[in-house]
Design an enzyme around this catalytic site. Structure first.
Site: not given
Ligand code: G6P
Length: 610
Positions: A27, A76, A102-103, A483, A487, A490, A506, A605
């Site tokens: 979390r 966090w 938390n909140g 986007e 998705k 990816e 085109h 990530k």
């Molecule tokens: C990586 C991840 C993407 C993300 C990009 C930018 O390529 O796989 O999902 O959008 O990085 O990451 P950031 O943390 O800078 O938003």
């Protein structure tokens, strides 16, 4: 999103709290802390540190960890950088009352001002510390009552656990908007943000409702609303495994993160919209408001999904704030020797705040004299630290590699930031109020769009084996097309391309066959008719049209094989609602193809290398 855990019983609290924190680490994990009520001397031992739970564990080695009452926290960060001082628990001036939270407390600034004027001395930058001083203000030997009285003055979201050195037989917990569960054992209670910290000890739990609190003593528990009206609670059984709990029962973090978007976008707006004043309160940029007002040019820079958010941002900044705006890949910007002058504001958008290219672009921009802003999720990350100012997303940790809830929160922050600037330049109060009203409706509208899930699953099943997909949109929805395609690429490893709908003729139109699903973003709006003509072109070549369209638009059924209806909202809000079905579509295609949704091959990530 943070994790809290508290224990009262006959056993030693420390190992139970530590284990609980480890379970809750998913979390949030930027700092951690613990407060134990020690029998010897009747004091609270509070230990907290920046870093993961393991850092706290190391720090505790060799210390007295005795005590059968305690609270603990894994953080966090939302308010204040992740450092030792901002880690929870927070204590009052006497050090005898401790709180974990938390909140987000929305009115923390006003409360802090009041408490400071009465002599309270704050040691952190957190909103949570306000609670410790506020409860202490009402404390007269009854912890339950002071928490109940203090909470009357608090606006915002919280799950809290509170202890006092003078009351070794009391653990108080309360919730509003943030989850909180009580585990009921034999002569013992564990309170935690979710059941993962509880189920090793007992399957018997009580779920607190919003604005409800519980007072736990070793011989029994009492629950009431925070207005002191007693409530009666049923004990329920948890049947989930640990892994199911972390994912809230969803099979993947990505799905969990898609589904929690009504809450995450609400968290992003929390305490920031002021319809009466026709204003947004963005604490992170208020000090440089004047400089921003006189900006002559904005450059938005980012990578991946965050770059797509930037493309939407270009429309928003130009539309709402009338500032010339460009968007550039951070990897290109950093090496292009960009022309930057005093009036240039460079905005770096990054979920992680650690992406190497975005960081380098920011450093280059600053070196050349630009004012650098960050739109970042991870508090205290490198980009957040090194930019001149910024706005946090506050959407909680994003664990699935494919970014989903960070994207919608980035869009919300971009709308708010554009409005913040717009109000200082030309935007009339009435227009601003309309936008605020629009934003306030977004969480419920996203919830409505999530209702398409089953229909989307069927669409995914029909096209899962198609090797190529096209995503088309215009204006605000062109970045959404990009986007949507990203998705799918990816996580399902299917080739997909996003394009401005008009560009199709085109070149890409040559690709269209009966095997080609073409996803159109076809909401009613300025370019609606034109999008319909593009759709006609695809249909006449046998392409399979899947349309995201405005509720009530029956005309579109003539052209599209599948229609995913979303609410009718002004164009600046359409990307937030439109991307949700595309996230779900990519998710279901990937699941049906047997892909590792949360950890797609070859992807990370956070890309911290070039
Ligand atoms: C990586 C991840 C993407 C993300 C990009 C930018 O390529 O796989 O999902 O959008 O990085 O990451 P950031 O943390 O800078 O938003």
């Amino acid at each position: 999103m943070c994790g809290i855990v508290g224990y009262i019983g006959k056993k030693q609290a420390y190992p139970i709290l530590l284990e609980g924190l480890k379970r809750l680490e998913y979390r949030g994990y930027d700092s951690a802390g613990i407060a134990l009520r020690q029998d010897d001397g009747g004091r609270l031992a509070v230990v907290k540190t920046k870093g993961r739970i393991s850092a706290l564990e190391t720090l505790m080695q060799g210390r007295d960890t005795s005590g059968t009452l305690g609270i603990a926290h894994t953080r966090w960060a939302t308010h204040g950088a992740p450092n030792d001082a901002n880690a929870h628990p927070h204590v009052d001036g006497s050090g005898r009352l401790a709180v974990v939270h938390n909140g987000i407390i929305e009115n923390w600034a006003a409360l802090r001002q009041l408490l400071e004027s009465e002599g309270a001395r704050f040691r952190s930058d957190t909103d949570t510390e306000v609670l410790a001083h506020l409860f202490a203000r009402y404390y007269d030997g009854d912890l339950e009552r002071c928490v109940q009285q203090g909470l009357q003055e608090v606006r915002g979201a919280y799950g809290i656990a509170v202890i006092h050195a003078d009351e070794p037989d009391v653990l108080v917990a309360a919730r509003n908007g943030s989850p909180l569960i009580l585990g009921v054992g034999e002569g013992e209670y564990i309170v935690a943000s979710d059941a993962s910290a509880i189920i090793e000890h007992t399957p018997n739990v009580i779920y607190l409702e919003d604005r409800e609190m519980a007072t736990m003593r070793r011989d029994g528990l009492r629950t009431a609303t925070i207005d002191a009206v007693p409530t009666h609670k049923e004990i329920q059984q948890v049947e989930w495994t640990l892994e199911q709990i972390e994912k809230k029962g969803y099979p993947h973090f990505m799905l969990k993160e898609i589904i929690e978007q009504p809450e995450s976008v609400a968290d992003t707006m929390r305490g920031r919209l002021d319809a009466d004043a026709a204003e947004v309160h963005l604490g992170g940029i208020s000090d440089i408001a004047k400089q921003l007002t006189h900006a002559r040019r904005v450059i938005l820079t980012a990578c991946g999904t965050a770059w797509h958010a930037g493309l939407v941002g270009e429309f928003l900044f130009e539309g709402l704030a009338r500032i010339p705006t460009e968007v550039e890949y951070a990897s290109e910007f950093r090496y292009r020797n960009p022309i930057i002058d005093e009036g240039t504001v460079v905005v770096c958008i990054s979920q992680s705040g650690e992406t190497a290219d975005t960081l380098a672009a920011m450093r280059e921009a600053r070196l050349k004299g630009a004012l650098a802003l960050g739109i970042v999720n991870v508090v205290g990350s490198t980009i957040a630290r090194e930019t001149d100012a910024g706005v946090y997303l506050h959407c909680g940790p994003e664990i699935g590699v494919a970014s989903t809830k960070a994207f919608t929160s980035q869009l919300v922050v971009l709308i708010m930031t554009a409005m913040f600037l717009g109000r200082r330049r030309h935007l009339a109060p009435q227009e601003a109020r309309e936008i605020i009203k629009g934003l306030q409706s977004v969480p419920e509208q996203v919830r409505g769009v999530l209702g398409l899930n089953e229909q989307i699953q069927q669409v995914a099943a029909a096209y899962k084996d198609c090797p190529n997909w096209l995503y088309l949109g215009r204006g605000y929805n062109y970045p959404v097309a990009l986007e949507g395609a990203l998705k799918l690429k990816e996580i399902s490893y299917v080739h997909a391309e996003g394009l401005p709908a008009a560009e199709m003729k085109h070149g890409p139109i040559a690709l269209i066959t009966e095997e080609m699903p073409v996803v159109f973003l076809a909401n009613r709006g300025l370019q609606y008719e034109k999008v319909l003509s593009n759709m006609e072109e695809v249909r006449s070549r046998g392409g399979q049209v899947i349309a995201v369209a405005t509720e009530g638009d029956t005309e579109i059924r003539r052209l599209a094989k599948h229609v995913l209806y979303v609410p009718d909202v002004p164009e600046p809000f359409q990307p937030i609602l439109n991307v949700v079905p595309l996230q779900l579509l990519a998710y279901h295609v990937a699941v049906l193809r047997g892909c590792a949704v949360d950890k797609p091959r070859n992807l990370a990530k956070s890309v911290t290398v070039e």
